[in-house]
Design a protein around this motif. Structure first.
Motif, PDB file in Angstrom:
ATOM      1  N   ASN A   1       1.225  -0.602  -0.060  1.00  0.00           N
ATOM      2  CA  ASN A   1      -0.114  -0.245   0.337  1.00  0.00           C
ATOM      3  C   ASN A   1       0.839   1.296   0.426  1.00  0.00           C
ATOM      4  O   ASN A   1       0.705   1.305   0.734  1.00  0.00           O
ATOM      5  CB  ASN A   1      -0.884  -0.165   1.532  1.00  0.00           C
ATOM      6  CG  ASN A   1      -1.956  -0.917   1.109  1.00  0.00           C
ATOM      7  OD1 ASN A   1      -2.346  -1.368   0.372  1.00  0.00           O
ATOM      8  ND2 ASN A   1      -2.047  -1.557   2.337  1.00  0.00           N
TER       9      ASN A   1
ATOM     10  N   ASN B   1      -1.410   5.396  -3.757  1.00  0.00           N
ATOM     11  CA  ASN B   1      -2.173   6.178  -3.905  1.00  0.00           C
ATOM     12  C   ASN B   1      -1.280   7.636  -3.575  1.00  0.00           C
ATOM     13  O   ASN B   1      -0.114   7.364  -3.138  1.00  0.00           O
ATOM     14  CB  ASN B   1      -2.567   6.116  -1.804  1.00  0.00           C
ATOM     15  CG  ASN B   1      -3.978   5.837  -2.292  1.00  0.00           C
ATOM     16  OD1 ASN B   1      -4.834   6.372  -2.154  1.00  0.00           O
ATOM     17  ND2 ASN B   1      -3.993   3.978  -1.814  1.00  0.00           N
TER      18      ASN B   1
ATOM     19  N   PRO C   1      -6.016   2.499   2.689  1.00  0.00           N
ATOM     20  CA  PRO C   1      -5.573   1.034   3.207  1.00  0.00           C
ATOM     21  C   PRO C   1      -4.445   0.389   4.203  1.00  0.00           C
ATOM     22  O   PRO C   1      -3.617   1.869   3.564  1.00  0.00           O
ATOM     23  CB  PRO C   1      -5.438  -0.057   1.933  1.00  0.00           C
ATOM     24  CG  PRO C   1      -5.464   0.665   0.884  1.00  0.00           C
ATOM     25  CD  PRO C   1      -6.157   2.431   1.216  1.00  0.00           C
TER      26      PRO C   1
ATOM     27  N   LEU D   1       0.964   1.593   5.706  1.00  0.00           N
ATOM     28  CA  LEU D   1       1.308   2.387   4.345  1.00  0.00           C
ATOM     29  C   LEU D   1       2.359   1.909   4.216  1.00  0.00           C
ATOM     30  O   LEU D   1       3.717   2.025   5.160  1.00  0.00           O
ATOM     31  CB  LEU D   1       0.823   3.459   4.740  1.00  0.00           C
ATOM     32  CG  LEU D   1      -0.736   4.264   3.847  1.00  0.00           C
ATOM     33  CD1 LEU D   1      -1.039   5.386   4.752  1.00  0.00           C
ATOM     34  CD2 LEU D   1      -1.194   3.887   2.894  1.00  0.00           C
TER      35      LEU D   1
END
Ligand code: SAM
Length: 253
Positions: free
Chosen positions: A34, A57, A93, A96
């Motif tokens: 993630n 992300n 999520p 990380l």
């Protein structure tokens, strides 16, 4: 349209391919990690990372760059527009892996924001101003050992990985940069981070004065085995943790 670098957002874009490759090799992303990238900019690190992970992300403050990132048309790129200092990491999520060539003008507050969220983090790989990395990793007794060193080392393993010259960026910054790797410690003896922060801040508030002076309103010599006739820069990170634990003992009810 060409994007003009904005000073107020600390924009120095990485252009040196060899440096980018070295950073990606340090991160060594796995397909299911993630990843969160802070300040993707024009995607110097984002694009190579996207080729290696299921999803990525990113949080970027500059709306013009958001448009540029959207135009990549990558399905596995999840773009958040906003200020990384206010970003709620629990919306992503966990745990990380956080990465970024950080805007230097907000590096300290960003590090403290991430410190507060370290329970959601596996590790962090950042590009920062070299001096900041040196302060983060500094040992007791050195001139640059201070609040940032103690706060970081009490909660993270801090490793300076390599130095990056200004020529690797466009526009070139005035100073050298460095890659730092941060890994949250499995456990910390700090009982209360707010109290710990208060003690470390007070201890370094006047570097030339003794701890007895700086910590006057917090602890007396009778309440701790740490020698308060010393200056803050002589104390190890563990000494600061002991001071905090001693303070806690005094304030238990
Ligand atoms: N990662 C890109 C690279 O290596 O070329 C850009 C790095 S540049 C040093 C920092 C980036 O962080 C810029 O894209 C800037 O717009 C963005 N930025 C600045 N302040 C920010 C903030 N508060 N929150 C999120 N992004 C920010």
């Amino acid at each position: 349209m060409a994007h003009k670098a904005r000073k107020r957002f600390g924009q120095n874009f990485l252009t040196d391919k060899a440096v980018i490759e070295r950073i990606i090799a340090v991160i060594a992303p796995k397909f299911d990690d993630n990843l969160l990238e802070i300040g993707p900019g024009k995607g110097a690190m984002t694009l190579p990372l996207l080729a290696q992970v299921r999803q990525l992300n990113v949080i970027e403050i500059d709306r013009d760059l958001i448009v540029l990132l959207q135009n990549f048309g990558k399905d596995n790129l999840l773009i958040h527009q906003g200020d990384a200092l206010k970003f709620d990491l629990s919306t992503l999520p966990n745990p990380l892996r956080v990465i970024g060539n950080l805007p230097y003008n907000i590096s300290s507050p960003l590090l403290f924001h991430l410190l507060e969220n370290r329970d959601k983090v596996v590790d962090m790989t950042f590009m920062l101003q070299k001096e900041v990395v040196q302060r983060m990793a500094a040992a007791p007794g050195s001139k640059i050992y201070g609040r940032l060193s103690v706060m970081m080392q009490a909660f993270f393993q801090v490793d300076m990985i390599f130095i990056v010259a200004p020529s690797a960026f466009e526009p070139a910054p005035k100073v050298d940069s460095a890659i730092v790797y941060l890994k949250p410690l499995a456990k910390t003896e700090v009982k209360n981070i707010v109290v710990f922060t208060k003690i470390v801040k007070a201890a370094f508030s006047q570097r030339r004065k003794t701890l007895r002076n700086c910590l006057k309103s917090l602890l007396t010599q009778e309440q701790t085995a740490i020698d308060l006739s010393k200056r803050a820069e002589m104390l190890s990170v563990q000494d600061f943790i002991n001071l905090e634990n001693d303070y806690e003992k005094q304030h238990q009810n």
